[in-house]
Enzyme design. Structure first.
Site, PDB file in Angstrom:
ATOM      1  N   THR A  49      -8.979   2.582   1.852  1.00 45.02           N
ATOM      2  CA  THR A  49      -7.876   3.430   2.310  1.00 45.02           C
ATOM      3  C   THR A  49      -6.545   2.715   2.093  1.00 45.02           C
ATOM      4  O   THR A  49      -6.480   1.492   2.221  1.00 45.02           O
ATOM      5  CB  THR A  49      -8.036   3.722   3.819  1.00 45.02           C
ATOM      6  OG1 THR A  49      -9.333   4.270   4.051  1.00 45.02           O
ATOM      7  CG2 THR A  49      -6.989   4.722   4.288  1.00 45.02           C
ATOM      8  N   GLY A  50      -5.510   3.488   1.786  1.00 48.69           N
ATOM      9  CA  GLY A  50      -4.170   2.919   1.705  1.00 48.69           C
ATOM     10  C   GLY A  50      -3.502   3.149   0.375  1.00 48.69           C
ATOM     11  O   GLY A  50      -4.101   3.695  -0.566  1.00 48.69           O
ATOM     12  N   SER A  51      -2.254   2.711   0.278  1.00 48.80           N
ATOM     13  CA  SER A  51      -1.452   2.989  -0.914  1.00 48.80           C
ATOM     14  C   SER A  51      -1.985   2.292  -2.160  1.00 48.80           C
ATOM     15  O   SER A  51      -1.963   2.863  -3.257  1.00 48.80           O
ATOM     16  CB  SER A  51       0.014   2.587  -0.664  1.00 48.80           C
ATOM     17  OG  SER A  51       0.097   1.217  -0.302  1.00 48.80           O
ATOM     18  N   THR A  52      -2.477   1.062  -2.016  1.00 46.58           N
ATOM     19  CA  THR A  52      -3.033   0.361  -3.177  1.00 46.58           C
ATOM     20  C   THR A  52      -4.335   1.026  -3.616  1.00 46.58           C
ATOM     21  O   THR A  52      -4.586   1.193  -4.816  1.00 46.58           O
ATOM     22  CB  THR A  52      -3.282  -1.123  -2.856  1.00 46.58           C
ATOM     23  OG1 THR A  52      -2.073  -1.695  -2.337  1.00 46.58           O
ATOM     24  CG2 THR A  52      -3.680  -1.893  -4.100  1.00 46.58           C
ATOM     25  N   GLY A  88      -3.842  -1.297   8.972  1.00 52.92           N
ATOM     26  CA  GLY A  88      -2.495  -0.734   8.979  1.00 52.92           C
ATOM     27  C   GLY A  88      -2.508   0.785   8.811  1.00 52.92           C
ATOM     28  O   GLY A  88      -1.610   1.478   9.286  1.00 52.92           O
ATOM     29  N   GLU A 122     -13.800   1.513   7.545  1.00 49.35           N
ATOM     30  CA  GLU A 122     -13.762   0.514   6.477  1.00 49.35           C
ATOM     31  C   GLU A 122     -14.848  -0.549   6.691  1.00 49.35           C
ATOM     32  O   GLU A 122     -15.504  -0.979   5.737  1.00 49.35           O
ATOM     33  CB  GLU A 122     -12.370  -0.123   6.408  1.00 49.35           C
ATOM     34  CG  GLU A 122     -11.322   0.827   5.850  1.00 49.35           C
ATOM     35  CD  GLU A 122      -9.901   0.325   5.986  1.00 49.35           C
ATOM     36  OE1 GLU A 122      -9.008   0.949   5.383  1.00 49.35           O
ATOM     37  OE2 GLU A 122      -9.664  -0.663   6.704  1.00 49.35           O
ATOM     38  N   LYS A 135      -6.963  -6.018   8.427  1.00 53.64           N
ATOM     39  CA  LYS A 135      -6.899  -4.667   7.917  1.00 53.64           C
ATOM     40  C   LYS A 135      -6.713  -3.702   9.085  1.00 53.64           C
ATOM     41  O   LYS A 135      -6.951  -4.042  10.228  1.00 53.64           O
ATOM     42  CB  LYS A 135      -8.174  -4.310   7.148  1.00 53.64           C
ATOM     43  CG  LYS A 135      -8.340  -5.130   5.861  1.00 53.64           C
ATOM     44  CD  LYS A 135      -9.656  -4.898   5.148  1.00 53.64           C
ATOM     45  CE  LYS A 135     -10.018  -3.447   4.946  1.00 53.64           C
ATOM     46  NZ  LYS A 135      -8.967  -2.678   4.221  1.00 53.64           N
ATOM     47  N   ALA A 155      -5.754  -4.803   1.724  1.00 55.04           N
ATOM     48  CA  ALA A 155      -5.663  -5.610   2.943  1.00 55.04           C
ATOM     49  C   ALA A 155      -4.201  -5.705   3.352  1.00 55.04           C
ATOM     50  O   ALA A 155      -3.299  -5.625   2.516  1.00 55.04           O
ATOM     51  CB  ALA A 155      -6.239  -7.002   2.720  1.00 55.04           C
ATOM     52  N   ASP A 156      -3.993  -5.856   4.640  1.00 60.77           N
ATOM     53  CA  ASP A 156      -2.638  -6.106   5.133  1.00 60.77           C
ATOM     54  C   ASP A 156      -2.292  -7.585   5.024  1.00 60.77           C
ATOM     55  O   ASP A 156      -1.137  -7.955   4.832  1.00 60.77           O
ATOM     56  CB  ASP A 156      -2.513  -5.613   6.570  1.00 60.77           C
ATOM     57  CG  ASP A 156      -2.746  -4.105   6.673  1.00 60.77           C
ATOM     58  OD1 ASP A 156      -2.023  -3.353   5.997  1.00 60.77           O
ATOM     59  OD2 ASP A 156      -3.662  -3.695   7.398  1.00 60.77           O
TER      60      ASP A 156
END
Length: 220
Positions: free
Chosen positions: A28-31, A96, A103, A94, A83-84
Site C-alpha cells: 500500500t502507498g504512493s510508491t 503511514g 500488510e 510502516k 516503508a516509512d
C-alpha cells in the site's frame, strides 16, 4: 530526479522480483502505486495478486489484475511494499497509510519481503517517523499511557482515520527504536493492540532504494 520520479524508478525495478506464473503480494502507498502501474504491463504473466488494502485492491482491479483473497492462498513467493523508514538491517516502520495489519498478514504469507523506497527512507535508527499502532478503540487511551510509561513516547490518535478493519491508529512520537525485534514482541502483547508498525519479524530481504544515481539494491 525528484521523489516522485524515484518512486516510479523503484516501482518499475520491482518487476524483476515478481515470479512469473505466481501470485504476488502487493502493499500500500504512493510508491506501491507506481509498482501496481508497472505490474499492469505483465498482468498476463502472473496468477494474480494478494492486496494489503482496499485502495490497492481497487487500483489493481481497475488495471485488470486479478485480486485473490488472502484466505485463498497458502503462500506467495514475494511481497512488494514500501516503508516509512528502513534501517541497515532491513527492519522497517510502516503504517503511514494505516494498512499495517493487513500488510503484516500478507507479509506473513510471503517467502520474501521486497521493500521499495526512495533514499530518504533509509535511516540508521528507526523512530524519527511517528510509529503507527492499530488499536481497538476502547484501548486507545490505555495504550497511549503505556507508551509514555514504558518508552517515553507520546501517542496521539490519528484524526479522521478508521482502518480497513474498523480500528483507530495511534501515532507515537519521541521514540528511539534501538531494538526493533524486542519492541515489536513487547508491544504486540499489550491488550488492545491489533498490530504495531515495526516490521522486524517480517523484515525486508531486499530493499530497492531509489537514489539520484539509480536503483541501489540492499540485501539483508
Amino acid at each position: 530526479m525528484n521523489q516522485d520520479e524515484l518512486k516510479v524508478l523503484v516501482g518499475r525495478a520491482a518487476l524483476a522480483e515478481v515470479v512469473p506464473g505466481a501470485v504476488v503480494g502487493v502493499g500500500t502507498g504512493s510508491t506501491v502505486n507506481c509498482f501496481i502501474d508497472a505490474l499492469a504491463t505483465m498482468k498476463d504473466r502472473i496468477a494474480g495478486a494478494v492486496s494489503s488494502s482496499v485502495k490497492s485492491t481497487e487500483r489493481l482491479k481497475a488495471l485488470g489484475i486479478k485480486v485473490l483473497d488472502a484466505n485463498e492462498v497458502e503462500s506467495i513467493p514475494v511481497y512488494i511494499d514500501g516503508a516509512d523508514e528502513i534501517d541497515h538491517r532491513g527492519h522497517m516502520v510502516k503504517g503511514g497509510g494505516a494498512a499495517l495489519t493487513r500488510e503484516k498478514i500478507v507479509a506473513d504469507l510471503a517467502e520474501r519481503f521486497v521493500c521499495i523506497a526512495d533514499a530518504s527512507k533509509l535511516v540508521d535508527t528507526l523512530g524519527k517517523f511517528p510509529l503507527p499502532v492499530e488499536v481497538i478503540p476502547m484501548a486507545a487511551a490505555q495504550v497511549a499511557r503505556r507508551f509514555r510509561q514504558t518508552y517515553g513516547g507520546e501517542a496521539t490518535v490519528r484524526e479522521g482515520v478508521v482502518t480497513d478493519n474498523g480500528n483507530l491508529i495511534l501515532d507515537v512520537r519521541g521514540l528511539t527504536i534501538s531494538d526493533p525485534p524486542a519492541m515489536e514482541a513487547e508491544v504486540n502483547q499489550w491488550p488492545g493492540v491489533v498490530t504495531m508498525g515495526v516490521f522486524a519479524r517480517h523484515k525486508a530481504s531486499v530493499c530497492l532504494l531509489g537514489t539520484p544515481e539509480g536503483v541501489k539494491t540492499l540485501r539483508f
